[in-house]
Design an enzyme around this catalytic site. Sequence first.
Site, PDB file in Angstrom:
ATOM      1  N   LYS A 176       7.507  -8.109 -24.397  1.00  0.00           N
ATOM      2  CA  LYS A 176       6.501  -7.561 -23.489  1.00  0.00           C
ATOM      3  C   LYS A 176       5.163  -7.542 -24.217  1.00  0.00           C
ATOM      4  O   LYS A 176       5.022  -6.921 -25.266  1.00  0.00           O
ATOM      5  CB  LYS A 176       6.900  -6.149 -23.064  1.00  0.00           C
ATOM      6  CG  LYS A 176       5.860  -5.483 -22.190  1.00  0.00           C
ATOM      7  CD  LYS A 176       6.314  -4.135 -21.691  1.00  0.00           C
ATOM      8  CE  LYS A 176       5.239  -3.474 -20.859  1.00  0.00           C
ATOM      9  NZ  LYS A 176       5.640  -2.153 -20.408  1.00  0.00           N
ATOM     10  N   LYS A 229       7.634 -10.714 -20.258  1.00  0.00           N
ATOM     11  CA  LYS A 229       6.654 -10.084 -19.374  1.00  0.00           C
ATOM     12  C   LYS A 229       5.286 -10.120 -20.025  1.00  0.00           C
ATOM     13  O   LYS A 229       5.196  -9.764 -21.196  1.00  0.00           O
ATOM     14  CB  LYS A 229       7.091  -8.634 -19.131  1.00  0.00           C
ATOM     15  CG  LYS A 229       6.123  -7.809 -18.339  1.00  0.00           C
ATOM     16  CD  LYS A 229       6.596  -6.398 -18.229  1.00  0.00           C
ATOM     17  CE  LYS A 229       5.493  -5.570 -17.608  1.00  0.00           C
ATOM     18  NZ  LYS A 229       5.729  -4.180 -17.711  1.00  0.00           N
TER      19      LYS A 229
HETATM   20  C1  PBG Z   1       5.658   0.555 -18.462  1.00  0.00           C
HETATM   21  C2  PBG Z   1       5.517  -0.594 -17.543  1.00  0.00           C
HETATM   22  C3  PBG Z   1       4.329  -1.249 -17.206  1.00  0.00           C
HETATM   23  C4  PBG Z   1       4.676  -2.237 -16.294  1.00  0.00           C
HETATM   24  C5  PBG Z   1       6.041  -2.168 -16.105  1.00  0.00           C
HETATM   25  N1  PBG Z   1       6.542  -1.153 -16.906  1.00  0.00           N
HETATM   26  C6  PBG Z   1       2.945  -0.931 -17.545  1.00  0.00           C
HETATM   27  C7  PBG Z   1       2.399  -1.046 -18.916  1.00  0.00           C
HETATM   28  O1  PBG Z   1       3.049  -1.477 -19.866  1.00  0.00           O
HETATM   29  O2  PBG Z   1       1.257  -0.623 -19.020  1.00  0.00           O
HETATM   30  C8  PBG Z   1       3.694  -3.184 -15.665  1.00  0.00           C
HETATM   31  C9  PBG Z   1       4.194  -3.965 -14.527  1.00  0.00           C
HETATM   32  C10 PBG Z   1       3.147  -4.657 -13.757  1.00  0.00           C
HETATM   33  O3  PBG Z   1       1.969  -4.797 -14.163  1.00  0.00           O
HETATM   34  O4  PBG Z   1       3.501  -5.116 -12.669  1.00  0.00           O
HETATM   35  N2  PBG Z   1       6.344   1.605 -17.840  1.00  0.00           N
END
Ligand code: PBG
Length: 306
Positions: A176, A229
Amino acid sequence: MVRETKLSVDDLIYPIFVTFGESVRDEISSMPGNFRLSVDMLADEAREIVSLGIPAVILFGIPETKDATGSSAIDPDGVVQNAIKEIKTAAPELIVITDVCIDEYTDHGHCGIVEDGRVLNDPTLEVLGEMAVSHARAGADMVAPSDMMDGRIGHIRKMLDREGFSDTPIMAYSAKYASGFYGPFREACDSAPQFGDRSTYQMDPANSREAMREVFLDIQENADIVMVKPALAYMDIICRVKDEFSLPVAAYNVSGEFSMVKAAAEKGWIDGERVMMEILLSIKRAGADMILTYHAKEAARKLGKG
Ligand code: PBG
Protein backbone atom coordinates in the site's frame (compact mmCIF):
# COMPACT_ATOMS: atom_id res chain seq x y z
CA MET A 1 -12.29 -17.19 -28.48
CA VAL A 2 -8.93 -15.50 -28.48
CA ARG A 3 -9.62 -12.96 -25.77
CA GLU A 4 -7.00 -13.42 -23.07
CA THR A 5 -8.71 -11.59 -20.25
CA LYS A 6 -12.30 -11.67 -19.07
CA LEU A 7 -13.83 -9.32 -16.58
CA SER A 8 -16.60 -10.88 -14.54
CA VAL A 9 -18.94 -9.60 -11.90
CA ASP A 10 -17.40 -12.32 -9.68
CA ASP A 11 -14.18 -10.30 -9.61
CA LEU A 12 -15.73 -7.27 -7.94
CA ILE A 13 -15.73 -6.13 -4.33
CA TYR A 14 -17.84 -3.08 -3.49
CA PRO A 15 -16.70 -0.67 -0.72
CA ILE A 16 -19.41 0.64 1.62
CA PHE A 17 -19.08 3.57 4.03
CA VAL A 18 -21.12 3.00 7.16
CA THR A 19 -21.98 5.94 9.36
CA PHE A 20 -23.81 6.56 12.63
CA GLY A 21 -27.34 7.90 12.90
CA GLU A 22 -30.57 6.79 11.31
CA SER A 23 -31.95 7.01 7.76
CA VAL A 24 -28.67 8.50 6.55
CA ARG A 25 -28.02 8.27 2.82
CA ASP A 26 -25.55 10.99 2.21
CA GLU A 27 -23.87 11.16 -1.20
CA ILE A 28 -20.10 11.70 -1.06
CA SER A 29 -19.62 14.82 -3.18
CA SER A 30 -16.29 13.75 -4.67
CA MET A 31 -17.50 10.19 -5.34
CA PRO A 32 -20.79 10.46 -7.27
CA GLY A 33 -23.07 7.46 -6.77
CA ASN A 34 -21.38 6.45 -3.49
CA PHE A 35 -23.00 7.18 -0.15
CA ARG A 36 -22.40 7.27 3.56
CA LEU A 37 -25.09 4.93 4.84
CA SER A 38 -26.40 4.39 8.33
CA VAL A 39 -26.82 0.80 9.52
CA ASP A 40 -30.60 0.80 9.00
CA MET A 41 -30.08 1.54 5.30
CA LEU A 42 -27.86 -1.48 4.72
CA ALA A 43 -30.39 -4.27 4.29
CA ASP A 44 -31.76 -2.81 1.04
CA GLU A 45 -28.26 -1.96 -0.12
CA ALA A 46 -27.05 -5.51 0.55
CA ARG A 47 -29.97 -7.05 -1.32
CA GLU A 48 -29.35 -4.77 -4.31
CA ILE A 49 -25.68 -5.76 -4.38
CA VAL A 50 -26.59 -9.44 -4.29
CA SER A 51 -29.13 -8.97 -7.07
CA LEU A 52 -26.39 -7.44 -9.21
CA GLY A 53 -24.31 -10.58 -8.70
CA ILE A 54 -21.50 -8.85 -6.80
CA PRO A 55 -20.08 -11.45 -4.39
CA ALA A 56 -18.48 -9.25 -1.71
CA VAL A 57 -18.41 -5.90 0.04
CA ILE A 58 -15.75 -4.23 2.17
CA LEU A 59 -16.91 -2.05 5.05
CA PHE A 60 -15.42 1.23 6.27
CA GLY A 61 -16.72 2.86 9.43
CA ILE A 62 -17.36 6.51 10.17
CA PRO A 63 -17.92 6.53 13.95
CA GLU A 64 -19.73 9.14 16.01
CA THR A 65 -16.72 9.72 18.24
CA LYS A 66 -13.01 9.75 17.53
CA ASP A 67 -10.22 9.75 20.10
CA ALA A 68 -6.45 9.36 20.34
CA THR A 69 -6.47 5.56 20.42
CA GLY A 70 -9.42 4.96 18.10
CA SER A 71 -11.35 3.18 20.84
CA SER A 72 -14.65 3.27 18.91
CA ALA A 73 -13.02 0.81 16.47
CA ILE A 74 -13.30 -2.03 18.98
CA ASP A 75 -16.76 -1.20 20.33
CA PRO A 76 -18.91 -4.36 19.99
CA ASP A 77 -21.78 -1.95 19.31
CA GLY A 78 -19.75 0.13 16.83
CA VAL A 79 -20.86 1.14 13.35
CA VAL A 80 -19.01 -1.61 11.50
CA GLN A 81 -19.88 -4.32 14.05
CA ASN A 82 -23.57 -3.44 13.72
CA ALA A 83 -23.29 -3.15 9.94
CA ILE A 84 -21.89 -6.68 9.69
CA LYS A 85 -24.82 -8.09 11.66
CA GLU A 86 -27.34 -6.13 9.58
CA ILE A 87 -25.89 -7.26 6.25
CA LYS A 88 -25.42 -10.90 7.27
CA THR A 89 -29.06 -10.98 8.38
CA ALA A 90 -30.42 -9.35 5.20
CA ALA A 91 -28.14 -11.13 2.72
CA PRO A 92 -26.27 -14.04 4.32
CA GLU A 93 -24.69 -15.04 0.99
CA LEU A 94 -22.94 -11.67 0.58
CA ILE A 95 -19.30 -11.93 1.68
CA VAL A 96 -18.55 -9.26 4.25
CA ILE A 97 -14.94 -8.10 4.42
CA THR A 98 -13.97 -5.42 6.93
CA ASP A 99 -11.23 -2.84 6.70
CA VAL A 100 -9.09 -3.13 9.82
CA CYS A 101 -7.35 0.18 10.47
CA ILE A 102 -7.88 2.87 13.06
CA ASP A 103 -7.47 6.02 10.97
CA GLU A 104 -11.22 6.54 10.65
CA TYR A 105 -11.50 6.27 14.45
CA THR A 106 -8.60 8.44 15.65
CA ASP A 107 -8.89 12.18 16.20
CA HIS A 108 -5.40 12.72 14.71
CA GLY A 109 -6.32 10.70 11.60
CA HIS A 110 -3.26 8.44 11.67
CA CYS A 111 -3.42 4.67 11.25
CA GLY A 112 -1.61 4.03 14.52
CA ILE A 113 -1.10 5.03 18.12
CA VAL A 114 0.73 8.35 18.25
CA GLU A 115 3.26 9.45 20.84
CA ASP A 116 5.27 12.67 20.67
CA GLY A 117 4.27 13.14 17.05
CA ARG A 118 5.42 9.65 16.03
CA VAL A 119 3.25 6.76 14.90
CA LEU A 120 4.19 3.74 17.00
CA ASN A 121 4.21 0.35 15.32
CA ASP A 122 3.98 -2.24 18.07
CA PRO A 123 1.38 -0.65 20.37
CA THR A 124 -0.83 -0.29 17.28
CA LEU A 125 -0.80 -4.06 16.72
CA GLU A 126 -2.70 -4.62 19.97
CA VAL A 127 -5.61 -2.44 18.84
CA LEU A 128 -5.63 -3.99 15.35
CA GLY A 129 -5.79 -7.48 16.83
CA GLU A 130 -8.75 -6.51 19.02
CA MET A 131 -10.47 -4.79 16.12
CA ALA A 132 -10.13 -7.83 13.86
CA VAL A 133 -11.49 -10.12 16.57
CA SER A 134 -14.45 -7.82 17.22
CA HIS A 135 -15.30 -7.86 13.49
CA ALA A 136 -15.04 -11.66 13.36
CA ARG A 137 -17.20 -11.90 16.46
CA ALA A 138 -19.85 -9.74 14.78
CA GLY A 139 -19.84 -12.14 11.83
CA ALA A 140 -17.32 -10.78 9.32
CA ASP A 141 -16.28 -13.36 6.73
CA MET A 142 -12.83 -11.87 6.19
CA VAL A 143 -10.71 -9.08 7.67
CA ALA A 144 -8.52 -6.72 5.66
CA PRO A 145 -5.81 -4.86 7.59
CA SER A 146 -4.91 -1.64 5.72
CA ASP A 147 -2.64 0.11 8.18
CA MET A 148 0.77 -1.11 6.89
CA MET A 149 2.29 -1.59 10.38
CA ASP A 150 5.01 -4.24 10.43
CA GLY A 151 3.99 -7.60 11.87
CA ARG A 152 0.26 -6.95 11.84
CA ILE A 153 -0.72 -9.99 9.80
CA GLY A 154 1.06 -12.37 12.17
CA HIS A 155 -0.41 -10.67 15.21
CA ILE A 156 -3.97 -10.58 13.85
CA ARG A 157 -3.71 -14.24 12.78
CA LYS A 158 -2.61 -15.19 16.28
CA MET A 159 -5.42 -13.23 17.91
CA LEU A 160 -8.09 -14.62 15.56
CA ASP A 161 -6.90 -18.18 16.15
CA ARG A 162 -6.78 -17.70 19.90
CA GLU A 163 -10.35 -16.38 19.99
CA GLY A 164 -11.72 -19.27 17.93
CA PHE A 165 -11.70 -17.63 14.48
CA SER A 166 -9.12 -19.82 12.79
CA ASP A 167 -11.39 -20.05 9.73
CA THR A 168 -11.50 -16.28 9.21
CA PRO A 169 -9.14 -15.40 6.35
CA ILE A 170 -6.99 -12.28 6.11
CA MET A 171 -6.83 -10.11 3.02
CA ALA A 172 -3.66 -8.10 3.55
CA TYR A 173 -3.17 -4.65 2.11
CA SER A 174 0.42 -5.73 1.51
CA ALA A 175 1.80 -3.18 -0.93
CA LYS A 176 0.00 0.00 0.00
CA TYR A 177 1.60 3.17 -1.22
CA ALA A 178 1.62 6.65 0.35
CA SER A 179 -0.58 8.01 -2.42
CA GLY A 180 -2.33 11.19 -3.45
CA PHE A 181 -5.09 9.04 -4.92
CA TYR A 182 -6.74 8.53 -1.50
CA GLY A 183 -7.99 12.14 -1.36
CA PRO A 184 -11.73 11.58 -1.87
CA PHE A 185 -11.75 8.63 0.57
CA ARG A 186 -10.23 10.78 3.29
CA GLU A 187 -12.88 13.41 2.63
CA ALA A 188 -15.57 10.74 2.84
CA CYS A 189 -14.29 9.48 6.20
CA ASP A 190 -12.87 12.75 7.49
CA SER A 191 -9.67 10.78 8.10
CA ALA A 192 -6.92 13.00 6.68
CA PRO A 193 -3.92 13.02 9.06
CA GLN A 194 -3.96 16.15 11.21
CA PHE A 195 -0.15 16.42 11.12
CA GLY A 196 2.55 15.00 8.90
CA ASP A 197 1.66 12.29 6.39
CA ARG A 198 1.53 8.50 6.18
CA SER A 199 4.96 8.01 4.62
CA THR A 200 6.45 6.48 7.78
CA TYR A 201 4.24 3.44 7.33
CA GLN A 202 2.88 3.47 3.75
CA MET A 203 5.26 2.83 0.85
CA ASP A 204 7.27 5.19 -1.32
CA PRO A 205 5.81 5.23 -4.87
CA ALA A 206 9.40 4.96 -6.13
CA ASN A 207 9.82 1.43 -4.76
CA SER A 208 9.03 -1.87 -6.39
CA ARG A 209 11.42 -4.35 -4.74
CA GLU A 210 10.23 -3.14 -1.35
CA ALA A 211 6.70 -4.11 -2.39
CA MET A 212 7.90 -7.68 -3.01
CA ARG A 213 9.48 -7.68 0.45
CA GLU A 214 6.23 -6.47 2.04
CA VAL A 215 4.19 -9.10 0.19
CA PHE A 216 6.68 -11.81 1.13
CA LEU A 217 6.49 -10.88 4.81
CA ASP A 218 2.68 -10.87 4.81
CA ILE A 219 2.63 -14.30 3.19
CA GLN A 220 5.11 -15.58 5.76
CA GLU A 221 2.79 -14.26 8.45
CA ASN A 222 -0.07 -16.27 6.87
CA ALA A 223 -2.00 -13.78 4.77
CA ASP A 224 -4.59 -15.49 2.55
CA ILE A 225 -4.96 -12.82 -0.14
CA VAL A 226 -2.46 -10.06 -0.88
CA MET A 227 -3.41 -6.63 -2.14
CA VAL A 228 -1.77 -3.90 -4.18
CA LYS A 229 -3.10 -0.39 -3.68
CA PRO A 230 -3.69 1.90 -5.57
CA ALA A 231 -4.10 0.03 -8.86
CA LEU A 232 -3.62 2.26 -11.88
CA ALA A 233 -0.24 3.83 -11.20
CA TYR A 234 0.91 0.46 -9.81
CA MET A 235 0.05 -2.01 -12.57
CA ASP A 236 3.69 -3.13 -12.68
CA ILE A 237 3.46 -4.04 -9.00
CA ILE A 238 0.27 -6.07 -9.56
CA CYS A 239 2.03 -7.88 -12.39
CA ARG A 240 5.16 -8.61 -10.33
CA VAL A 241 3.20 -9.85 -7.33
CA LYS A 242 1.16 -12.13 -9.57
CA ASP A 243 4.33 -13.51 -11.20
CA GLU A 244 6.38 -13.96 -8.05
CA PHE A 245 3.82 -15.33 -5.59
CA SER A 246 1.07 -17.89 -5.77
CA LEU A 247 -1.51 -16.26 -3.51
CA PRO A 248 -4.65 -14.64 -4.94
CA VAL A 249 -3.98 -10.97 -5.72
CA ALA A 250 -6.45 -8.19 -5.02
CA ALA A 251 -6.11 -4.70 -6.48
CA TYR A 252 -7.73 -1.61 -4.99
CA ASN A 253 -9.04 0.77 -7.65
CA VAL A 254 -9.05 3.64 -5.13
CA SER A 255 -11.19 6.71 -4.64
CA GLY A 256 -9.05 9.16 -6.61
CA GLU A 257 -8.94 6.80 -9.56
CA PHE A 258 -12.72 6.58 -9.49
CA SER A 259 -13.25 10.34 -9.08
CA MET A 260 -10.94 11.21 -11.99
CA VAL A 261 -13.07 9.12 -14.34
CA LYS A 262 -16.28 10.65 -13.01
CA ALA A 263 -14.99 14.22 -13.24
CA ALA A 264 -13.67 13.84 -16.77
CA ALA A 265 -16.85 12.09 -17.89
CA GLU A 266 -18.97 14.85 -16.36
CA LYS A 267 -17.08 17.40 -18.41
CA GLY A 268 -17.68 15.32 -21.51
CA TRP A 269 -13.95 14.79 -21.99
CA ILE A 270 -14.10 10.99 -21.89
CA ASP A 271 -16.74 8.30 -22.27
CA GLY A 272 -16.98 7.39 -18.58
CA GLU A 273 -18.54 3.96 -19.02
CA ARG A 274 -16.09 2.89 -21.67
CA VAL A 275 -13.10 4.10 -19.64
CA MET A 276 -14.43 2.36 -16.52
CA MET A 277 -14.65 -0.99 -18.31
CA GLU A 278 -11.24 -0.50 -19.89
CA ILE A 279 -9.68 0.27 -16.51
CA LEU A 280 -11.23 -2.74 -14.78
CA LEU A 281 -10.29 -5.09 -17.59
CA SER A 282 -6.73 -3.75 -17.58
CA ILE A 283 -6.38 -4.25 -13.84
CA LYS A 284 -7.34 -7.88 -14.42
CA ARG A 285 -4.96 -8.18 -17.35
CA ALA A 286 -2.16 -6.93 -15.09
CA GLY A 287 -2.82 -9.92 -12.82
CA ALA A 288 -5.49 -9.04 -10.28
CA ASP A 289 -7.82 -11.89 -9.31
CA MET A 290 -10.25 -9.47 -7.68
CA ILE A 291 -10.82 -5.73 -7.74
CA LEU A 292 -12.08 -3.48 -4.97
CA THR A 293 -13.85 -0.71 -6.81
CA TYR A 294 -16.44 2.04 -6.37
CA HIS A 295 -17.47 1.23 -9.96
CA ALA A 296 -18.65 -2.25 -8.89
CA LYS A 297 -22.39 -1.64 -9.16
CA GLU A 298 -22.19 0.20 -12.47
CA ALA A 299 -19.80 -2.38 -13.89
CA ALA A 300 -22.04 -5.22 -12.71
CA ARG A 301 -24.99 -3.63 -14.51
CA LYS A 302 -22.89 -3.25 -17.62
CA LEU A 303 -21.73 -6.86 -17.37
CA GLY A 304 -25.35 -7.79 -17.60
CA LYS A 305 -26.09 -9.51 -14.31
CA GLY A 306 -29.13 -8.63 -12.34
C1 PBG B 1 -7.08 3.20 5.61
C2 PBG B 1 -7.57 3.14 4.21
C3 PBG B 1 -7.49 4.17 3.26
C4 PBG B 1 -8.09 3.67 2.11
C5 PBG B 1 -8.51 2.39 2.38
N1 PBG B 1 -8.16 2.07 3.68
C6 PBG B 1 -7.04 5.55 3.39
C7 PBG B 1 -5.63 5.93 3.64
O1 PBG B 1 -4.72 5.11 3.70
O2 PBG B 1 -5.48 7.13 3.84
C8 PBG B 1 -8.23 4.45 0.83
C9 PBG B 1 -9.14 3.88 -0.17
C10 PBG B 1 -9.47 4.80 -1.28
O3 PBG B 1 -8.86 5.87 -1.50
O4 PBG B 1 -10.41 4.44 -2.00
N2 PBG B 1 -8.10 2.84 6.50
